[in-house]
Design an enzyme around this catalytic site. Structure first.
Site, PDB file in Angstrom:
ATOM      1  N   GLY A   1       0.807  -1.231   0.000  1.00 29.04           N
ATOM      2  CA  GLY A   1       0.000   0.000   0.000  1.00 29.04           C
ATOM      3  C   GLY A   1       0.827   1.261   0.000  1.00 29.04           C
ATOM      4  O   GLY A   1       1.549   1.547  -0.950  1.00 29.04           O
TER       5      GLY A   1
ATOM      6  N   LYS B   1       2.848 -10.134  -3.847  1.00 25.60           N
ATOM      7  CA  LYS B   1       3.660  -8.975  -3.432  1.00 25.60           C
ATOM      8  C   LYS B   1       5.115  -9.403  -3.225  1.00 25.60           C
ATOM      9  O   LYS B   1       6.041  -8.689  -3.602  1.00 25.60           O
ATOM     10  CB  LYS B   1       3.077  -8.361  -2.156  1.00 25.60           C
ATOM     11  CG  LYS B   1       1.729  -7.679  -2.401  1.00 25.60           C
ATOM     12  CD  LYS B   1       1.024  -7.337  -1.116  1.00 25.60           C
ATOM     13  CE  LYS B   1      -0.275  -6.600  -1.381  1.00 25.60           C
ATOM     14  NZ  LYS B   1      -1.124  -6.455  -0.193  1.00 25.60           N
TER      15      LYS B   1
HETATM   16  N1  HSE Z   1      -6.285  -6.865   0.057  1.00 20.56           N
HETATM   17  C1  HSE Z   1      -5.040  -6.208   0.170  1.00 20.56           C
HETATM   18  C2  HSE Z   1      -4.598  -6.219   1.611  1.00 20.56           C
HETATM   19  C3  HSE Z   1      -5.166  -4.807  -0.341  1.00 20.56           C
HETATM   20  O1  HSE Z   1      -5.444  -6.506   2.475  1.00 20.56           O
HETATM   21  O2  HSE Z   1      -3.443  -5.969   1.898  1.00 20.56           O
HETATM   22  C4  HSE Z   1      -3.860  -4.083  -0.497  1.00 20.56           C
HETATM   23  O3  HSE Z   1      -3.024  -4.714  -1.397  1.00 20.56           O
END
Ligand code: HSE
Length: 399
Positions: free
Chosen positions: A126, A197
């Site tokens: 994020g 990620k």
């Molecule tokens: N679904 C993801 C999370 C959103 O909860 O981290 C951000 O990548």
């Protein structure tokens, strides 16, 4: 310093798309304009109707638009949009970790051939600027490992369970309501989101593109009261952790697993939808990056940062692959795990190379010991279907 004007075609106006729109209102970036927003169906927002379109080609074929910001949910659709945009010679900013992790090689090559930029800071952690830092600050050969909480939703759930005695389902519903979770929350709780990620971070840490199918990811959906009590009694928290680590002889190993975390670790106090990444290297030892890992505005701010960087013609140079290449993914090490089970028959699926602790109770049993990583990877789909819970202790053995 020279700047370029960005005329943006935005794909998707969900949590992150609207987040970006709001963040742009708070911080109007010079020379940046959203020209059109492509959505699947009409959105109830106080924006003029002519801002929206429903056919991707209306944006992709618009010669006035030089930059695509792709913030849609569906990874296959995102792939086609991004590929076409790059082929049309447009810059791309994307937050779609699954799409990127599965197609990184091809898209990076295409962006290079077309001499355009493909940026995706918002795809991992994020609002934490981890990719750009791995790329720019850690642009040397000192890096030893990147370990962290990469998924906000599962961390939110674990925090509510551990700190507020909430139950799993309640906490998951809240994470969904708050817009943290993916449309299919299995992605979050079974460690797929963290896996994608981690694949992206691995590329920027060690210059290696690893296929998601070849990496162990196991999440928290099978966690039970027994596991939570076990962790509490020992003074641990359970966190869902992704890790990539450099081994000897230019090898790296990576996996996503729930982990028992002791109080002395930085990630112990990472709660709710926050993410935390520990970067370890020779000379500087450990550094810790912390911030909101999910939610419209935090993620929108990372997208905005890519957009403004693009205004200055920023591109990833993939320095690790270029200058420090030659790392290879190594799966033959062993990791120490806690395996909680109900029916002893389930043990036939596992191969412990050593066992250090064993417990047998009226309902549940557990064993703690080392298991070969490649054997776990081979049954990673099956793991989710078994009545077990697996968590790493943090110890690894590399042959
Ligand atoms: N679904 C993801 C999370 C959103 O909860 O981290 C951000 O990548």
């Amino acid at each position: 310093m020279s700047r370029q004007r960005l005329n943006i075609g935005l794909f998707g106006f969900g949590v992150v798309g609207q987040g970006l729109y709001d963040v742009l209102q708070k911080s109007p970036a010079q020379d940046v304009k959203i020209i059109k927003i492509c959505v699947r169906r009409k959105i109830n927002r106080s924006l003029p109707d002519n801002m929206f379109c429903y056919n991707p080609d209306e944006i992709l074929e618009n010669e006035d638009i030089n930059t695509i910001v792709e913030l849609i949910d569906n990874a296959d659709d995102a792939y086609h949009i991004v590929k076409k945009a790059l082929q049309y010679g447009k810059n791309v900013v994307s937050a779609n970790k699954k799409m990127l992790a599965e197609n990184l090689s091809e898209l990076v090559k295409l962006a290079k051939e077309m001499n355009v930029s493909l940026l995706y800071e918002a795809s991992a952690c994020g609002s934490i600027p981890v990719i750009r830092n791995l790329e720019e600050y850690y642009d040397n050969d000192l890096l030893l490992s990147v370990t962290g909480i990469l998924n906000g939703s599962s961390n939110y759930i674990l925090s509510k369970i551990f700190d507020h005695n909430q139950n799993y389902q309640e906490a998951l519903l809240e994470a969904q309501k708050l817009g943290f979770a993916e449309s299919d929350p299995t992605f979050d709780v079974d460690g797929f989101d963290s896996l994608y990620k981690l694949i992206i971070l691995t590329m920027h840490s060690f210059g290696v593109i690893v296929k998601p199918d070849e990496v162990l990811n196991y999440g928290i959906s099978n966690i039970s009261e027994f596991d939570i009590n076990y962790a509490r009694e020992k003074g641990y928290k359970i966190k869902l952790v992704g890790q990539v680590e450099r081994l000897q002889n230019k090898k790296i190993t990576l996996f996503v697993l729930p982990r028992f975390v002791t109080k002395d670790k930085y990630i112990y106090s990472v709660e709710d939808e926050f993410n935390g990444v520990v970067i370890k290297g020779l000379a500087y030892d450990k550094q810790f990056m912390f911030g909101k890992g999910a939610g419209g505005h935090p993620t929108g701010s990372a997208v905005l940062s890519d957009i403004t960087a693009l205004g200055h013609f920023y591109r990833y140079e993939y320095k690790k692959a270029t200058y420090f290449g030659g790392f290879q993914y190594f799966k033959e090490g062993a990791i120490e795990v806690y395996l909680r089970y109900r029916n002893p028959d389930v043990l036939q699926n596992f191969e412990f190379s050593s066992v250090s602790e064993e417990y047998h109770g009226p309902e549940y049993h557990y064993k703690i010991g080392f298991m070969p990583l490649d054997k776990l990877i081979a049954i990673k789909e099956k793991l989710r279907t078994l009545d077990i819970f697996l968590a790493a202790t943090g110890k690894t053995l590399n042959y």
